[in-house]
Scaffold this motif. Structure first.
Motif, PDB file in Angstrom:
ATOM      1  N   GLY A 240      -7.951   6.539  -8.134  1.00 43.44           N
ATOM      2  CA  GLY A 240      -8.582   6.437  -6.705  1.00 43.44           C
ATOM      3  C   GLY A 240      -7.362   5.602  -6.013  1.00 43.44           C
ATOM      4  N   VAL A 241      -6.079   5.692  -6.532  1.00 44.59           N
ATOM      5  CA  VAL A 241      -4.867   4.708  -5.757  1.00 44.59           C
ATOM      6  C   VAL A 241      -3.741   5.592  -5.584  1.00 44.59           C
ATOM      7  CG1 VAL A 241      -5.852   2.668  -6.988  1.00 44.59           C
ATOM      8  CG2 VAL A 241      -3.968   4.163  -8.198  1.00 44.59           C
ATOM      9  N   SER A 242      -2.873   5.345  -4.925  1.00 46.66           N
ATOM     10  CA  SER A 242      -1.474   5.918  -4.888  1.00 46.66           C
ATOM     11  C   SER A 242      -0.445   5.543  -6.216  1.00 46.66           C
ATOM     12  CB  SER A 242      -0.724   5.215  -3.708  1.00 46.66           C
ATOM     13  OG  SER A 242      -0.378   4.094  -4.092  1.00 46.66           O
ATOM     14  N   GLU A 243       0.273   6.664  -6.153  1.00 53.63           N
ATOM     15  CA  GLU A 243       1.189   6.752  -7.243  1.00 53.63           C
ATOM     16  C   GLU A 243       1.880   5.429  -7.150  1.00 53.63           C
ATOM     17  OE1 GLU A 243       3.799  10.399  -8.318  1.00 53.63           O
ATOM     18  OE2 GLU A 243       3.118  10.636  -6.189  1.00 53.63           O
ATOM     19  N   ALA A 244       2.384   4.859  -6.060  1.00 52.11           N
ATOM     20  CA  ALA A 244       3.177   3.531  -5.919  1.00 52.11           C
ATOM     21  C   ALA A 244       2.352   2.530  -6.646  1.00 52.11           C
ATOM     22  CB  ALA A 244       3.420   3.400  -4.520  1.00 52.11           C
ATOM     23  N   GLN A 245       0.921   2.625  -6.299  1.00 46.69           N
ATOM     24  CA  GLN A 245       0.067   1.350  -6.779  1.00 46.69           C
ATOM     25  C   GLN A 245      -0.134   1.584  -8.232  1.00 46.69           C
ATOM     26  OE1 GLN A 245      -3.235   2.354  -3.740  1.00 46.69           O
ATOM     27  NE2 GLN A 245      -3.699   0.456  -3.950  1.00 46.69           N
ATOM     28  N   LEU A 246      -0.250   2.751  -8.851  1.00 43.45           N
ATOM     29  CA  LEU A 246      -0.117   2.928 -10.336  1.00 43.45           C
ATOM     30  C   LEU A 246       0.957   2.307 -10.930  1.00 43.45           C
ATOM     31  CD1 LEU A 246      -1.778   4.550 -12.641  1.00 43.45           C
ATOM     32  CD2 LEU A 246       0.102   6.006 -12.310  1.00 43.45           C
ATOM     33  N   LEU A 247       2.211   2.732 -10.092  1.00 35.15           N
ATOM     34  CA  LEU A 247       3.624   2.090 -10.917  1.00 35.15           C
ATOM     35  C   LEU A 247       3.817   0.647 -10.844  1.00 35.15           C
ATOM     36  CD1 LEU A 247       5.646   5.280  -9.780  1.00 35.15           C
ATOM     37  CD2 LEU A 247       5.042   4.768 -12.237  1.00 35.15           C
ATOM     38  N   LEU A 248       3.292   0.251  -9.768  1.00 32.68           N
ATOM     39  CA  LEU A 248       3.459  -1.482  -9.556  1.00 32.68           C
ATOM     40  C   LEU A 248       2.521  -1.935 -10.336  1.00 32.68           C
ATOM     41  CD1 LEU A 248       3.878  -1.301  -5.615  1.00 32.68           C
ATOM     42  CD2 LEU A 248       5.579  -1.944  -7.494  1.00 32.68           C
ATOM     43  N   ARG A 249       0.997  -1.378 -10.448  1.00 29.76           N
ATOM     44  CA  ARG A 249       0.425  -1.969 -11.212  1.00 29.76           C
ATOM     45  C   ARG A 249       0.786  -2.053 -12.763  1.00 29.76           C
ATOM     46  NH1 ARG A 249      -4.989  -4.882 -12.145  1.00 29.76           N
ATOM     47  NH2 ARG A 249      -5.014  -4.917 -14.219  1.00 29.76           N
ATOM     48  N   TRP A 250       1.324  -0.974 -13.382  1.00 28.17           N
ATOM     49  CA  TRP A 250       2.035  -0.897 -14.572  1.00 28.17           C
ATOM     50  C   TRP A 250       2.996  -2.021 -14.842  1.00 28.17           C
ATOM     51  CZ3 TRP A 250       6.853  -0.649 -16.141  1.00 28.17           C
ATOM     52  CH2 TRP A 250       7.258  -0.585 -17.549  1.00 28.17           C
ATOM     53  N   GLY A 251       3.785  -2.391 -14.021  1.00 27.33           N
ATOM     54  CA  GLY A 251       4.755  -3.366 -14.331  1.00 27.33           C
ATOM     55  C   GLY A 251       4.068  -4.817 -14.155  1.00 27.33           C
ATOM     56  N   LYS A 269       0.601  -3.101   2.912  1.00 29.42           N
ATOM     57  CA  LYS A 269      -0.857  -3.304   2.530  1.00 29.42           C
ATOM     58  C   LYS A 269      -1.217  -2.997   1.218  1.00 29.42           C
ATOM     59  CE  LYS A 269      -2.522  -4.403   7.048  1.00 29.42           C
ATOM     60  NZ  LYS A 269      -3.084  -3.830   8.316  1.00 29.42           N
ATOM     61  N   GLN A 270      -1.090  -1.574   1.033  1.00 30.12           N
ATOM     62  CA  GLN A 270      -1.333  -0.709  -0.143  1.00 30.12           C
ATOM     63  C   GLN A 270      -0.753  -1.349  -1.372  1.00 30.12           C
ATOM     64  OE1 GLN A 270      -0.350   3.540  -0.787  1.00 30.12           O
ATOM     65  NE2 GLN A 270      -2.323   3.824  -0.192  1.00 30.12           N
ATOM     66  N   ASN A 271       0.517  -1.389  -1.296  1.00 29.76           N
ATOM     67  CA  ASN A 271       1.355  -1.932  -2.307  1.00 29.76           C
ATOM     68  C   ASN A 271       1.028  -3.240  -2.891  1.00 29.76           C
ATOM     69  OD1 ASN A 271       2.959   0.430  -2.482  1.00 29.76           O
ATOM     70  ND2 ASN A 271       4.520  -0.430  -1.123  1.00 29.76           N
ATOM     71  N   LEU A 272       0.590  -3.832  -1.988  1.00 27.85           N
ATOM     72  CA  LEU A 272      -0.140  -5.511  -2.246  1.00 27.85           C
ATOM     73  C   LEU A 272      -1.411  -5.310  -3.231  1.00 27.85           C
ATOM     74  CD1 LEU A 272       0.468  -8.079   0.438  1.00 27.85           C
ATOM     75  CD2 LEU A 272       1.215  -8.044  -1.848  1.00 27.85           C
ATOM     76  N   ASP A 273      -2.185  -4.044  -2.828  1.00 26.83           N
ATOM     77  CA  ASP A 273      -3.459  -3.827  -3.628  1.00 26.83           C
ATOM     78  C   ASP A 273      -3.172  -3.513  -5.064  1.00 26.83           C
ATOM     79  OD1 ASP A 273      -6.056  -3.753  -4.148  1.00 26.83           O
ATOM     80  OD2 ASP A 273      -6.387  -1.912  -2.628  1.00 26.83           O
ATOM     81  N   LEU A 274      -3.182  -4.534  -5.937  1.00 22.51           N
ATOM     82  CA  LEU A 274      -2.931  -4.177  -7.256  1.00 22.51           C
ATOM     83  C   LEU A 274      -4.130  -4.872  -8.252  1.00 22.51           C
ATOM     84  CD1 LEU A 274       0.955  -4.565  -7.843  1.00 22.51           C
ATOM     85  CD2 LEU A 274      -0.554  -2.652  -6.822  1.00 22.51           C
ATOM     86  N   PHE A 275      -5.043  -5.493  -7.529  1.00 24.46           N
ATOM     87  CA  PHE A 275      -6.080  -6.234  -8.053  1.00 24.46           C
ATOM     88  C   PHE A 275      -7.318  -5.725  -8.189  1.00 24.46           C
ATOM     89  CE2 PHE A 275      -2.610  -8.838  -6.678  1.00 24.46           C
ATOM     90  CZ  PHE A 275      -2.489  -9.688  -7.823  1.00 24.46           C
ATOM     91  N   SER A 276      -7.533  -4.380  -7.720  1.00 27.08           N
ATOM     92  CA  SER A 276      -8.840  -3.789  -7.620  1.00 27.08           C
ATOM     93  C   SER A 276      -9.016  -2.621  -8.571  1.00 27.08           C
ATOM     94  CB  SER A 276      -8.865  -3.117  -5.805  1.00 27.08           C
ATOM     95  OG  SER A 276      -7.735  -2.162  -6.045  1.00 27.08           O
ATOM     96  N   PHE A 277      -7.962  -2.611  -9.388  1.00 30.94           N
ATOM     97  CA  PHE A 277      -8.105  -1.285 -10.597  1.00 30.94           C
ATOM     98  C   PHE A 277      -7.352  -2.173 -11.923  1.00 30.94           C
ATOM     99  CE2 PHE A 277      -4.254  -0.379  -8.637  1.00 30.94           C
ATOM    100  CZ  PHE A 277      -3.404   0.466  -9.563  1.00 30.94           C
TER     101      PHE A 277
END
Length: 307
Positions: A240-251, A269-277
């Motif tokens: 339930g996230v963007s591709e960008a969030q997924l890749l950034l969360r991986w990093g 804002k979306q790219n900062l939201d890496l802590f909700s999943f």
């Protein structure tokens, strides 16, 4: 799995896990974009002399700090020495030229102290140790809080060790599921050198799709990233996230500070939201099997080359 870190140790200080990259942002646009990034919550701004936008970034830092009611200490700022490149008719910088370049960057940014100063690439074998000595001296003088390199291989770092100088505190390199550099990362971690990831979004289907942002190496990966069957698209939908969030969360989940860039406030804002999943162990293992090697940015090879 341990909770996602919001900051990473960098020598005696800490660096935010999510920074704001400014590559390919024009100088006359940078002030507004950087001020917006600070306003929405970014506390690390990354630039470089080679981006030709330090003055604009500096204006955005001043405006963003004022707009958000922050102090300078609330913000982490990285910039990079352009070391020169003889192959481009740009002689590699020696000790004095490196110090002069730092002062030019500090003036352009309007800052007394730079939090992290990096050598942008390993250019000019005959000058690299001089450049690193200059950075060591700048840190000793208190005008830089941490020092490091970018696009350096193990061989380049061993060159510093052989000169009897302190090793870098960070190495900013291209890192994403298609370019994981496991041997280099293992070496950096063993030496206490923090890997900082750039180009985290290379596998993104829209990465550098705008005119003027592409390159020959970009084209090599574009077909796969734009495929309807992209595993990153499928995973992102599942979380339930963007591709960008997924890749950034991986990093960040892999232990790397990341540096996303966007000029769109909603995407910032979306790219900062890496802590909700959290990416599952199974998906992290699947992504670990996607490594393709060096990636699309700097080639890394013989330490006599630019790297």
């Amino acid at each position: 799995m341990t909770p996602l870190q919001s900051r990473f140790a960098l020598g005696d200080i800490h660096i935010p896990a999510v920074g704001f990259g400014t590559y390919l942002i024009a100088d006359n646009d940078a002030a507004g974009v950087v001020a917006d990034a600070i306003s929405v919550g970014y506390r690390h701004i990354d630039t470089a002399a080679g981006y030709h936008n330090e003055a604009g970034v500096g204006g955005g830092i001043a405006d963003g700090i004022a707009r958000a009611g922050l102090s300078r200490d609330d913000l982490f700022v990285t910039t990079k020495l352009w070391p020169g490149n003889a192959a481009w008719g740009d002689p590699p910088k020696g000790y004095d030229e490196t110090r002069a370049a730092f002062e030019a960057s500090r003036t352009a940014l309007g800052l007394d102290v730079i939090d992290l100063y990096l050598i942008h690439a390993p250019s000019g074998v005959e000058k690299r140790v001089e450049q690193w000595q200059a950075l060591c001296d700048l840190k000793a003088e208190g005008v830089v809080r941490a020092i490091g390199v970018s696009n350096y291989t193990e061989a380049h770092i061993e060159e510093i060790r052989a000169a009897g100088l302190p090793l870098p505190e960070a190495n900013q390199i291209e890192l994403h599921p298609w370019s994981q550099k496991p041997d280099l990362v293992a070496f950096l971690r063993a030496e206490g050198i923090l890997p900082i990831a750039y180009s985290s979004l290379v596998p993104l289907s829209t990465w550098r799709a705008e005119p003027g942002q592409s390159s020959a190496k970009t084209e090599e990966m574009k077909a796969d990233s734009q495929s309807a069957e992209s595993p990153f698209k499928t995973m992102a939908v599942r979380y339930g996230v963007s591709e960008a969030q997924l890749l950034l969360r991986w990093g960040v989940q892999s232990g790397y500070p990341v540096l996303p860039k966007s000029t769109n406030v909603d995407r910032m804002k979306q790219n900062l939201d890496l802590f909700s999943f959290e990416i599952t162990r199974q998906d992290m293992d699947m992504m670990a099997a996607m490594d393709r090697g060096d990636g699309v940015a700097w080639a890394t090879g013989d330490p006599r080359d630019i790297g």
